[in-house]
Write a protein that holds these residues in place. Structure first.
Motif, PDB file in Angstrom:
ATOM      1  N   LYS A  74       0.501  -1.074   0.038  1.00 25.94           N
ATOM      2  CA  LYS A  74       0.199   0.039   0.289  1.00 25.94           C
ATOM      3  C   LYS A  74       0.684   1.049   0.422  1.00 25.94           C
ATOM      4  CE  LYS A  74      -3.910   2.364   2.592  1.00 25.94           C
ATOM      5  NZ  LYS A  74      -5.005   2.166   3.835  1.00 25.94           N
ATOM      6  N   ARG A  75       1.751   1.420   1.030  1.00 27.30           N
ATOM      7  CA  ARG A  75       2.834   2.286   0.675  1.00 27.30           C
ATOM      8  C   ARG A  75       3.537   2.575  -0.233  1.00 27.30           C
ATOM      9  NH1 ARG A  75       5.903   4.621   4.952  1.00 27.30           N
ATOM     10  NH2 ARG A  75       8.110   5.313   4.775  1.00 27.30           N
ATOM     11  N   ASN A  76       3.989   1.705  -1.183  1.00 29.88           N
ATOM     12  CA  ASN A  76       4.487   1.849  -2.521  1.00 29.88           C
ATOM     13  C   ASN A  76       3.567   2.125  -3.505  1.00 29.88           C
ATOM     14  OD1 ASN A  76       6.751   1.183  -1.214  1.00 29.88           O
ATOM     15  ND2 ASN A  76       6.765  -1.560  -1.576  1.00 29.88           N
ATOM     16  N   TYR A  77       2.442   1.684  -3.439  1.00 26.11           N
ATOM     17  CA  TYR A  77       1.388   1.674  -4.516  1.00 26.11           C
ATOM     18  C   TYR A  77       0.882   3.283  -4.223  1.00 26.11           C
ATOM     19  CZ  TYR A  77      -3.051   2.900  -6.435  1.00 26.11           C
ATOM     20  OH  TYR A  77      -4.408   3.148  -7.197  1.00 26.11           O
ATOM     21  N   LEU A  78       1.284   4.549  -2.973  1.00 18.75           N
ATOM     22  CA  LEU A  78       1.143   5.860  -2.542  1.00 18.75           C
ATOM     23  C   LEU A  78       1.755   6.251  -3.711  1.00 18.75           C
ATOM     24  CD1 LEU A  78      -1.238   5.339   0.719  1.00 18.75           C
ATOM     25  CD2 LEU A  78      -1.984   5.219  -1.548  1.00 18.75           C
ATOM     26  N   LYS A  79       3.053   5.308  -3.372  1.00 16.92           N
ATOM     27  CA  LYS A  79       4.346   5.964  -4.076  1.00 16.92           C
ATOM     28  C   LYS A  79       3.977   6.440  -5.141  1.00 16.92           C
ATOM     29  CE  LYS A  79       7.870   5.648  -0.519  1.00 16.92           C
ATOM     30  NZ  LYS A  79       9.352   4.393  -0.009  1.00 16.92           N
ATOM     31  N   LYS A  80       3.576   5.363  -5.412  1.00 20.87           N
ATOM     32  CA  LYS A  80       3.368   5.854  -7.370  1.00 20.87           C
ATOM     33  C   LYS A  80       2.290   7.184  -7.826  1.00 20.87           C
ATOM     34  CE  LYS A  80       4.489   0.865  -8.144  1.00 20.87           C
ATOM     35  NZ  LYS A  80       4.244  -0.677  -8.858  1.00 20.87           N
ATOM     36  N   GLN A  81       1.361   6.435  -6.908  1.00 15.90           N
ATOM     37  CA  GLN A  81       0.524   7.785  -7.556  1.00 15.90           C
ATOM     38  C   GLN A  81       1.156   8.788  -7.063  1.00 15.90           C
ATOM     39  OE1 GLN A  81      -2.350   6.535  -8.736  1.00 15.90           O
ATOM     40  NE2 GLN A  81      -2.061   4.528  -8.754  1.00 15.90           N
ATOM     41  N   THR A  82       1.911   8.903  -5.828  1.00 16.24           N
ATOM     42  CA  THR A  82       2.182  10.450  -5.842  1.00 16.24           C
ATOM     43  C   THR A  82       3.395  10.732  -6.740  1.00 16.24           C
ATOM     44  OG1 THR A  82       2.414  10.169  -3.340  1.00 16.24           O
ATOM     45  CG2 THR A  82       3.613  11.506  -4.393  1.00 16.24           C
ATOM     46  N   VAL A  83       3.620  10.044  -7.554  1.00 11.78           N
ATOM     47  CA  VAL A  83       5.365  10.479  -8.719  1.00 11.78           C
ATOM     48  C   VAL A  83       4.327  10.158  -9.389  1.00 11.78           C
ATOM     49  CG1 VAL A  83       6.581   9.776 -10.340  1.00 11.78           C
ATOM     50  CG2 VAL A  83       6.757   9.156  -7.308  1.00 11.78           C
ATOM     51  N   VAL A  84       3.463   9.796 -10.384  1.00  9.35           N
ATOM     52  CA  VAL A  84       1.970  10.428 -11.041  1.00  9.35           C
ATOM     53  C   VAL A  84       1.082  11.471 -11.270  1.00  9.35           C
ATOM     54  CG1 VAL A  84       0.182   9.185 -12.190  1.00  9.35           C
ATOM     55  CG2 VAL A  84       2.039   7.423 -12.251  1.00  9.35           C
ATOM     56  N   ALA A  85       0.984  11.439 -10.355  1.00 10.85           N
ATOM     57  CA  ALA A  85       0.217  13.277 -10.456  1.00 10.85           C
ATOM     58  C   ALA A  85       1.079  13.872 -10.055  1.00 10.85           C
ATOM     59  CB  ALA A  85      -0.469  13.431  -8.160  1.00 10.85           C
ATOM     60  N   THR A  86       2.397  14.549  -9.578  1.00 12.09           N
ATOM     61  CA  THR A  86       3.586  15.494  -9.324  1.00 12.09           C
ATOM     62  C   THR A  86       3.799  15.725 -11.361  1.00 12.09           C
ATOM     63  OG1 THR A  86       3.525  14.472  -7.210  1.00 12.09           O
ATOM     64  CG2 THR A  86       5.393  16.336  -8.426  1.00 12.09           C
ATOM     65  N   PRO A  87       4.108  16.496 -11.916  1.00 12.16           N
ATOM     66  CA  PRO A  87       4.124  16.677 -13.205  1.00 12.16           C
ATOM     67  C   PRO A  87       5.520  16.942 -13.222  1.00 12.16           C
ATOM     68  CG  PRO A  87       2.334  18.273 -12.430  1.00 12.16           C
ATOM     69  CD  PRO A  87       2.610  18.182 -11.539  1.00 12.16           C
ATOM     70  N   HIS A  88       6.752  17.262 -11.800  1.00 12.21           N
ATOM     71  CA  HIS A  88       8.418  17.321 -12.585  1.00 12.21           C
ATOM     72  C   HIS A  88       8.658  16.939 -11.749  1.00 12.21           C
ATOM     73  CE1 HIS A  88       6.967  18.292  -7.921  1.00 12.21           C
ATOM     74  NE2 HIS A  88       8.223  18.255  -7.709  1.00 12.21           N
ATOM     75  N   VAL A  89       8.317  15.346 -11.528  1.00 11.05           N
ATOM     76  CA  VAL A  89       8.920  14.262 -10.924  1.00 11.05           C
ATOM     77  C   VAL A  89       9.610  13.377 -11.895  1.00 11.05           C
ATOM     78  CG1 VAL A  89       9.238  11.936  -9.607  1.00 11.05           C
ATOM     79  CG2 VAL A  89       7.805  14.063  -8.594  1.00 11.05           C
ATOM     80  N   SER A  90      10.649  13.185 -12.165  1.00  9.79           N
ATOM     81  CA  SER A  90      10.963  11.984 -13.773  1.00  9.79           C
ATOM     82  C   SER A  90      10.828  10.981 -13.944  1.00  9.79           C
ATOM     83  CB  SER A  90      12.734  12.695 -14.429  1.00  9.79           C
ATOM     84  OG  SER A  90      13.354  11.835 -13.082  1.00  9.79           O
ATOM     85  N   SER A  91      10.622  10.515 -14.923  1.00  3.61           N
ATOM     86  CA  SER A  91      10.484   9.301 -15.042  1.00  3.61           C
ATOM     87  C   SER A  91      11.519   8.073 -14.432  1.00  3.61           C
ATOM     88  CB  SER A  91      10.240   8.640 -16.347  1.00  3.61           C
ATOM     89  OG  SER A  91      11.431   8.355 -17.089  1.00  3.61           O
ATOM     90  N   ILE A  92      12.334   8.523 -14.240  1.00  6.79           N
ATOM     91  CA  ILE A  92      13.848   7.597 -13.774  1.00  6.79           C
ATOM     92  C   ILE A  92      13.427   7.449 -12.093  1.00  6.79           C
ATOM     93  CG2 ILE A  92      15.577   8.612 -12.300  1.00  6.79           C
ATOM     94  CD1 ILE A  92      16.919   9.544 -14.835  1.00  6.79           C
ATOM     95  N   ALA A  93      12.213   8.308 -11.215  1.00  6.93           N
ATOM     96  CA  ALA A  93      12.324   8.967  -9.836  1.00  6.93           C
ATOM     97  C   ALA A  93      11.201   7.170  -9.928  1.00  6.93           C
ATOM     98  CB  ALA A  93      10.975   9.841  -9.518  1.00  6.93           C
ATOM     99  N   VAL A  94      10.232   7.066 -10.943  1.00  8.02           N
ATOM    100  CA  VAL A  94       8.973   6.010 -10.813  1.00  8.02           C
ATOM    101  C   VAL A  94       9.666   4.645 -10.892  1.00  8.02           C
ATOM    102  CG1 VAL A  94       7.484   4.715 -11.757  1.00  8.02           C
ATOM    103  CG2 VAL A  94       7.401   7.354 -11.725  1.00  8.02           C
ATOM    104  N   PHE A  95      11.054   4.920 -11.518  1.00  8.49           N
ATOM    105  CA  PHE A  95      11.392   3.110 -12.431  1.00  8.49           C
ATOM    106  C   PHE A  95      12.237   2.836 -10.704  1.00  8.49           C
ATOM    107  CE2 PHE A  95      14.539   0.688 -13.726  1.00  8.49           C
ATOM    108  CZ  PHE A  95      15.989   0.090 -13.293  1.00  8.49           C
ATOM    109  N   GLU A  96      13.268   4.064 -10.249  1.00  5.74           N
ATOM    110  CA  GLU A  96      13.467   3.707  -8.475  1.00  5.74           C
ATOM    111  C   GLU A  96      12.656   3.642  -7.923  1.00  5.74           C
ATOM    112  OE1 GLU A  96      17.747   6.946  -9.324  1.00  5.74           O
ATOM    113  OE2 GLU A  96      16.048   7.625  -7.867  1.00  5.74           O
TER     114      GLU A  96
END
Length: 216
Positions: A74-96
């Motif tokens: 659940k924690r990881n899922y919320l992190k992913k949702q936060t990354v997707v919802a933040t425009p300035h976060v790059s795809s590298i952060a999602v990969f990490e």
């Protein structure tokens, strides 16, 4: 009385090991990191902590482990949702983030599988193996002493059993002799009474005229 080993695990040690390991699982960390943290807190090697967790403590916290894994997901899922919802976060952060989640799944070696981590892990297991070897030698010594004590007690029991049997035989012999003596004394008493009775009775004889005459 059984001696208590100085390096034995106490209930408090097991509780610390369980709490720290569950926290690392819940936060997406590795079990090795948890074992290293526990080792620093209670003064043991990470390998010893890992051995204790896998051989004993883990079985008592199966339900808690499943809950911790669900919280991690659940924690990881919320992190992913936060990354997707933040425009300035790059795809590298999602990969990490995904990479950390993947590495946290059941891994017992810290992230990156670095050579230093592997070396520390192997050294820890070497120390744990040496500790286990010493424990086995101690148990073998204890077993040998117990076997020697058992043999000694068996010999003592056998000796005492022979003494008891001998005492019982002597008792039966004395008892039989006593009964025989009582019978002899009773027979002698009866003979004495009969003899006295015979002496007390008057004796008579008949003369030529048919008259009884007492014999003194």
């Amino acid at each position: 009385m059984t001696a208590i080993r100085q390096d034995a695990w106490s209930p408090d040690d097991d509780l610390i090991l369980a709490e720290v390991t569950l926290r690392h699982i819940r936060e997406g960390s590795t079990q090795l990191a948890a074992f290293e943290e526990v080792g620093e807190r209670i003064g043991r090697t990470s390998a010893a902590c890992g051995f204790r967790w896998n051989s004993c403590v883990r079985k008592r916290y199966e339900d808690a482990i499943q809950i911790a894994k669900q919280q991690r997901q659940k924690r990881n899922y919320l992190k992913k949702q936060t990354v997707v919802a933040t425009p300035h976060v790059s795809s590298i952060a999602v990969f990490e983030t995904d990479e950390r989640s993947f590495k946290a799944e059941g891994s017992t070696i810290e992230e990156g599988l670095s050579v230093d981590a592997v070396i520390r892990f192997l050294r820890g297991w070497k120390t744990s193996y040496q500790d286990l070897t010493r424990q086995m030698k101690w148990y073998e010594k204890e077993l040998k002493e117990k076997e020697e004590e058992l043999y000694r007690l068996r010999d003592q029991n056998e000796r005492l059993s022979k003494e008891v049997n001998s005492a019982q035989t002597d008792y039966r012999t004395v008892n039989d002799d006593y009964k025989t003596l009582i019978q002899i004394m009773d027979r002698a008493r009866r003979l004495t009474v009969l003899t006295n009775d015979d002496e007390a009775k008057p004796r008579f004889k008949m003369d030529a005229n048919g008259n009884l005459e007492r014999i003194e």
